[in-house]
Design a protein around this motif. Structure first.
Motif, mmCIF file in Angstrom:
data_model
loop_
_atom_site.group_PDB
_atom_site.id
_atom_site.type_symbol
_atom_site.label_atom_id
_atom_site.label_comp_id
_atom_site.label_asym_id
_atom_site.label_seq_id
_atom_site.Cartn_x
_atom_site.Cartn_y
_atom_site.Cartn_z
ATOM 1 N N UNK A 7 0.854 -1.183 0.000
ATOM 2 C CA UNK A 7 0.000 0.000 0.000
ATOM 3 C C UNK A 7 0.895 1.241 0.000
ATOM 4 N N UNK A 8 0.395 2.390 -0.466
ATOM 5 C CA UNK A 8 1.200 3.616 -0.396
ATOM 6 C C UNK A 8 1.673 3.919 1.021
ATOM 7 N N UNK A 9 0.845 3.605 2.020
ATOM 8 C CA UNK A 9 1.230 3.846 3.412
ATOM 9 C C UNK A 9 2.413 2.971 3.816
ATOM 10 N N UNK A 10 2.405 1.706 3.369
ATOM 11 C CA UNK A 10 3.514 0.809 3.696
ATOM 12 C C UNK A 10 4.770 1.219 2.951
ATOM 13 N N UNK A 11 4.631 1.649 1.706
ATOM 14 C CA UNK A 11 5.789 2.138 0.957
ATOM 15 C C UNK A 11 6.466 3.271 1.713
#
Length: 262
Positions: A88-92
């Motif tokens: 996810x963008x948050x995990x990236x």
């Protein structure tokens, strides 16, 4: 020494998934792909992304194939992914901020969000489904021969060090179609049966055979669908838990049949 990130992926005919996965790790310093003979556009897609190195090797089993990809990584950190997963963008962003900050842990679990027929399965034991995927490279705890345990299926990383869990999700586009799920369960039940045979758990007696074929699948369904609230995931949850209980019976039946032939 600068902190760098390598991503390790194994592939076989993953044209439907690979572009999505590679886009989610575009911030990595290198991506290692070990392909085992794709006949679709997998290799074309892989070569269209920067920092991707592709190696072609014959199939050696899940653990050995993943270890081969990891051994080719040159980064100070390694992220091991399946070709049908994406960050996810948050995990990236979490990983980008974490690694340069001299993390105290040696490895990190990622919270995995499993999708079935396009729906996020949140209950019944399917979330957060933590997986050890991010770890320091060339650590004493990660000898190349033992990074992934040598077993036919559900391979895991053997690890003895400081372990923490990241806050954001890895998305697993596991089963977009029912046909794909049934084919997958047929193949995995065969591999699971090999593990049972190796352990000597093959339901040789009639009571054991009946228990594993009838009682265990039903208990599994009741536990996950009702007590672990799988019914709240709608029709997709019902189908997933019903098919999973069938997978359990297939596994024990195949183990019994293999032992009978021997």
């Amino acid at each position: 020494m600068p902190v760098t990130l390598s991503v390790a992926i194994i592939t076989l005919n993953e044209e439907a998934n690979l572009a999505r996965t590679l886009s989610s790790v575009a911030f990595a310093d290198e991506v290692i792909i070990v392909d085992s003979g794709s006949s679709d556009r997998t290799l074309e897609i892989a070569h269209s992304f920067p920092h991707v190195k592709v190696f072609s090797e014959s199939w050696k089993g899940f653990a050995a194939q993943k270890n081969s990809a990891i051994e080719k990584c040159t980064g100070t950190w390694v992220l091991s992914l399946d070709a049908d997963e994406e960050l996810t963008p948050e995990l990236q962003n979490e990983i980008r901020l974490l690694l340069p900050g001299n993390p105290s842990a040696d490895a990190y679990m990622l919270r995995r969000r499993n999708l079935f027929l396009g729906r996020w399965i949140k209950r019944g034991g399917y979330y957060p489904d933590p997986k050890l995927r991010l770890f320091r490279n060339h650590s004493a705890n990660f000898a190349p021969a033992t990074r992934f345990t040598d077993r036919p299926v559900h391979e895991t990383i053997a690890f003895d060090g400081r372990l923490e869990t990241l806050n954001h999700d890895l998305i697993h586009h596991a089963y977009p179609t029912i046909e794909g799920y049934i084919e997958h369960m047929d193949r995995y039940s065969t591999l699971g049966a090999e593990i049972l045979v190796a352990k000597g758990t093959t339901s040789r007696s009639w009571p054991a055979f009946f228990f594993n074929m009838r009682v265990v699948p039903q208990l599994t369904f009741i536990w996950n669908f009702f007590f672990r609230l799988g019914f709240l995931d709608g029709r997709e949850g019902l189908l997933l838990h019903a098919y999973h209980s069938t997978y359990t019976s297939w596994k024990y039946a195949k183990a019994w049949n293999a032992a009978r032939k021997r």
